[in-house]
Scaffold this motif. Structure first.
Motif, PDB file in Angstrom:
ATOM      1  N   ILE A 158      11.177   1.758  11.133  1.00 11.06           N
ATOM      2  CA  ILE A 158      11.750   2.499  10.007  1.00 11.06           C
ATOM      3  C   ILE A 158      13.161   2.006   9.716  1.00 11.06           C
ATOM      4  CG2 ILE A 158      12.515   4.796   9.281  1.00 11.06           C
ATOM      5  CD1 ILE A 158      10.118   5.903  10.880  1.00 11.06           C
ATOM      6  N   ALA A 159      13.866   1.546  10.740  1.00 10.86           N
ATOM      7  CA  ALA A 159      15.252   1.106  10.581  1.00 10.86           C
ATOM      8  C   ALA A 159      15.372  -0.249   9.879  1.00 10.86           C
ATOM      9  CB  ALA A 159      15.929   1.030  11.940  1.00 10.86           C
ATOM     10  N   VAL A 160      14.295  -1.014   9.773  1.00 15.02           N
ATOM     11  CA  VAL A 160      14.362  -2.326   9.109  1.00 15.02           C
ATOM     12  C   VAL A 160      14.612  -2.121   7.618  1.00 15.02           C
ATOM     13  CG1 VAL A 160      13.025  -4.391   8.529  1.00 15.02           C
ATOM     14  CG2 VAL A 160      12.835  -3.405  10.807  1.00 15.02           C
ATOM     15  N   GLN A 161      15.601  -2.847   7.091  1.00 16.36           N
ATOM     16  CA  GLN A 161      15.932  -2.761   5.666  1.00 16.36           C
ATOM     17  C   GLN A 161      15.028  -3.717   4.881  1.00 16.36           C
ATOM     18  OE1 GLN A 161      18.115  -0.704   4.172  1.00 16.36           O
ATOM     19  NE2 GLN A 161      18.474   0.235   6.172  1.00 16.36           N
ATOM     20  N   VAL A 162      14.182  -3.152   4.034  1.00 13.95           N
ATOM     21  CA  VAL A 162      13.297  -3.961   3.189  1.00 13.95           C
ATOM     22  C   VAL A 162      13.923  -4.002   1.809  1.00 13.95           C
ATOM     23  CG1 VAL A 162      10.962  -4.199   2.289  1.00 13.95           C
ATOM     24  CG2 VAL A 162      11.306  -3.202   4.539  1.00 13.95           C
ATOM     25  N   SER A 163      14.506  -5.183   1.463  1.00  9.89           N
ATOM     26  CA  SER A 163      15.279  -5.253   0.219  1.00  9.89           C
ATOM     27  C   SER A 163      14.674  -6.183  -0.816  1.00  9.89           C
ATOM     28  CB  SER A 163      16.705  -5.723   0.548  1.00  9.89           C
ATOM     29  OG  SER A 163      16.663  -6.984   1.193  1.00  9.89           O
ATOM     30  N   GLY A 164      13.560  -6.801  -0.538  1.00 15.58           N
ATOM     31  CA  GLY A 164      12.976  -7.758  -1.478  1.00 15.58           C
ATOM     32  C   GLY A 164      12.082  -7.096  -2.506  1.00 15.58           C
ATOM     33  N   GLN A 165      11.579  -7.916  -3.409  1.00 18.34           N
ATOM     34  CA  GLN A 165      10.673  -7.450  -4.465  1.00 18.34           C
ATOM     35  C   GLN A 165       9.335  -8.161  -4.290  1.00 18.34           C
ATOM     36  OE1 GLN A 165      11.454  -5.089  -6.684  1.00 18.34           O
ATOM     37  NE2 GLN A 165      13.473  -4.906  -5.755  1.00 18.34           N
ATOM     38  N   GLY A 166       8.290  -7.502  -4.719  1.00 18.75           N
ATOM     39  CA  GLY A 166       6.966  -8.118  -4.663  1.00 18.75           C
ATOM     40  C   GLY A 166       5.970  -7.241  -3.919  1.00 18.75           C
ATOM     41  N   ASP A 167       4.746  -7.724  -3.875  1.00 14.62           N
ATOM     42  CA  ASP A 167       3.648  -6.971  -3.251  1.00 14.62           C
ATOM     43  C   ASP A 167       3.877  -6.722  -1.764  1.00 14.62           C
ATOM     44  OD1 ASP A 167       1.730  -5.937  -4.824  1.00 14.62           O
ATOM     45  OD2 ASP A 167       0.232  -7.507  -4.472  1.00 14.62           O
ATOM     46  N   GLN A 168       4.267  -7.765  -1.051  1.00 12.48           N
ATOM     47  CA  GLN A 168       4.469  -7.623   0.400  1.00 12.48           C
ATOM     48  C   GLN A 168       5.549  -6.590   0.715  1.00 12.48           C
ATOM     49  OE1 GLN A 168       5.333 -11.542   1.932  1.00 12.48           O
ATOM     50  NE2 GLN A 168       3.303 -11.621   2.915  1.00 12.48           N
ATOM     51  N   PHE A 169       6.612  -6.638  -0.042  1.00 14.70           N
ATOM     52  CA  PHE A 169       7.729  -5.717   0.214  1.00 14.70           C
ATOM     53  C   PHE A 169       7.348  -4.278  -0.139  1.00 14.70           C
ATOM     54  CE2 PHE A 169       9.657  -9.893  -0.219  1.00 14.70           C
ATOM     55  CZ  PHE A 169      10.478  -9.927   0.898  1.00 14.70           C
ATOM     56  N   ASP A 170       6.546  -4.111  -1.207  1.00 15.51           N
ATOM     57  CA  ASP A 170       6.078  -2.760  -1.548  1.00 15.51           C
ATOM     58  C   ASP A 170       5.169  -2.196  -0.454  1.00 15.51           C
ATOM     59  OD1 ASP A 170       7.472  -2.849  -3.923  1.00 15.51           O
ATOM     60  OD2 ASP A 170       5.743  -3.543  -5.109  1.00 15.51           O
ATOM     61  N   ARG A 171       4.295  -3.048   0.051  1.00 15.26           N
ATOM     62  CA  ARG A 171       3.425  -2.605   1.153  1.00 15.26           C
ATOM     63  C   ARG A 171       4.246  -2.239   2.386  1.00 15.26           C
ATOM     64  NH1 ARG A 171      -0.547  -6.658  -0.613  1.00 15.26           N
ATOM     65  NH2 ARG A 171       0.505  -8.159   0.721  1.00 15.26           N
ATOM     66  N   ALA A 172       5.295  -3.011   2.655  1.00 14.20           N
ATOM     67  CA  ALA A 172       6.145  -2.721   3.807  1.00 14.20           C
ATOM     68  C   ALA A 172       6.844  -1.374   3.633  1.00 14.20           C
ATOM     69  CB  ALA A 172       7.169  -3.837   4.008  1.00 14.20           C
ATOM     70  N   ARG A 173       7.290  -1.068   2.413  1.00 17.13           N
ATOM     71  CA  ARG A 173       7.932   0.235   2.178  1.00 17.13           C
ATOM     72  C   ARG A 173       6.936   1.383   2.351  1.00 17.13           C
ATOM     73  NH1 ARG A 173       9.759  -2.640  -2.262  1.00 17.13           N
ATOM     74  NH2 ARG A 173      11.780  -3.588  -1.894  1.00 17.13           N
ATOM     75  N   ARG A 174       5.705   1.198   1.839  1.00 17.98           N
ATOM     76  CA  ARG A 174       4.688   2.240   2.030  1.00 17.98           C
ATOM     77  C   ARG A 174       4.353   2.410   3.512  1.00 17.98           C
ATOM     78  NH1 ARG A 174       2.308  -0.180  -2.626  1.00 17.98           N
ATOM     79  NH2 ARG A 174       0.822  -1.302  -1.310  1.00 17.98           N
ATOM     80  N   LEU A 175       4.323   1.307   4.230  1.00 18.46           N
ATOM     81  CA  LEU A 175       4.057   1.375   5.668  1.00 18.46           C
ATOM     82  C   LEU A 175       5.177   2.115   6.393  1.00 18.46           C
ATOM     83  CD1 LEU A 175       2.100   0.500   7.880  1.00 18.46           C
ATOM     84  CD2 LEU A 175       3.361  -1.627   8.081  1.00 18.46           C
ATOM     85  N   GLN A 176       6.414   1.912   5.946  1.00 22.04           N
ATOM     86  CA  GLN A 176       7.521   2.653   6.544  1.00 22.04           C
ATOM     87  C   GLN A 176       7.389   4.156   6.264  1.00 22.04           C
ATOM     88  OE1 GLN A 176      10.975   0.533   4.976  1.00 22.04           O
ATOM     89  NE2 GLN A 176      11.398  -0.276   7.039  1.00 22.04           N
ATOM     90  N   GLY A 177       6.874   4.520   5.096  1.00 27.32           N
ATOM     91  CA  GLY A 177       6.626   5.935   4.817  1.00 27.32           C
ATOM     92  C   GLY A 177       5.576   6.517   5.757  1.00 27.32           C
ATOM     93  N   LYS A 178       4.493   5.758   6.002  1.00 24.20           N
ATOM     94  CA  LYS A 178       3.472   6.213   6.961  1.00 24.20           C
ATOM     95  C   LYS A 178       4.063   6.316   8.370  1.00 24.20           C
ATOM     96  CE  LYS A 178      -0.533   4.218   4.629  1.00 24.20           C
ATOM     97  NZ  LYS A 178      -1.602   3.225   4.738  1.00 24.20           N
ATOM     98  N   MET A 179       4.920   5.362   8.692  1.00 21.73           N
ATOM     99  CA  MET A 179       5.532   5.374  10.017  1.00 21.73           C
ATOM    100  C   MET A 179       6.414   6.615  10.192  1.00 21.73           C
ATOM    101  SD  MET A 179       6.400   1.320  10.376  1.00 21.73           S
ATOM    102  CE  MET A 179       7.085   1.311  12.005  1.00 21.73           C
TER     103      MET A 179
END
Length: 196
Positions: A158-179
């Motif tokens: 959760i502490a990892v800063q995801v600052s990029g744009q695109g599909d992979q980064f959106d999935r990473a943000r959703r995964l952080q929400g699940k986490m």
């Protein structure tokens, strides 16, 4: 002319095996010795016995060998499958430990991979803790340790800063929400275990 004792036949002496009274004749002896005057067994019957017994013995031996080879094959397959499964588990644990802290290169951001690696490691620890908690009631301390490790991995992800744009980064943000959701549930479960 007839003799005074009968119809012209001589009387045969009585033997102990002979039946003194009238009736059917005694059956031939079953001792296997040829009866005098009986014809020898036919050539076909003798050939059947001579060739069939070794043939039956050979097929019995082949059946025994085939059974033993089948057992050997089953044992080898069992050992091989156990070996493959052990190798898979070992390689999976190695890749899981390698993914838990991947190196970040400056030319390519890897935040989504880092978040995914922390999520996989946390999932591994929490699922192990759940299994221990549900099946092995007497090992509460081990379940608590697994929950703590899983919570730690979730917090890192959760502490990892995801600052990029695109599909992979959106999935990473959703995964952080699940986490985050999983983190709250794991902390609740850890508090319940701590009360007992």
């Amino acid at each position: 002319m007839n003799s005074p004792g009968g119809r012209g036949h001589k009387k045969k002496p009585a033997t102990p095996a002979a039946n003194p009274g009238p009736g059917p004749p005694a059956p031939p002896s079953l001792s296997g010795s040829p009866v005098q005057g009986a014809p020898p067994p036919s050539l076909h019957k003798r050939n059947l016995f001579v060739f069939s017994y070794p043939l039956l013995a050979a097929f019995s031996l082949l059946r025994f060998l085939a059974f033993q080879l089948g057992l050997l094959f089953a044992w080898c397959c069992d050992r091989l499958s156990r070996r493959v499964m052990a190798d898979k588990k070992l390689s999976a644990s190695r890749t899981l430990s390698e993914r838990s802290a991947p190196a970040v290169t400056p030319d390519r951001p890897q935040e989504p991979e880092v978040v995914r690696a922390y999520h996989q490691q946390a999932f591994h620890y929490i699922s192990m803790a759940l299994r221990i908690d549900e099946q092995e009631k007497d090992q509460k301390e081990q379940a608590i340790e697994c929950y703590k490790k899983g919570i730690e991995e979730l917090e890192k992800g959760i502490a990892v800063q995801v600052s990029g744009q695109g599909d992979q980064f959106d999935r990473a943000r959703r995964l952080q929400g699940k986490m985050t959701t999983n983190l709250l549930m794991a902390k609740d479960r850890l508090q319940l275990l701590g009360m007992y």
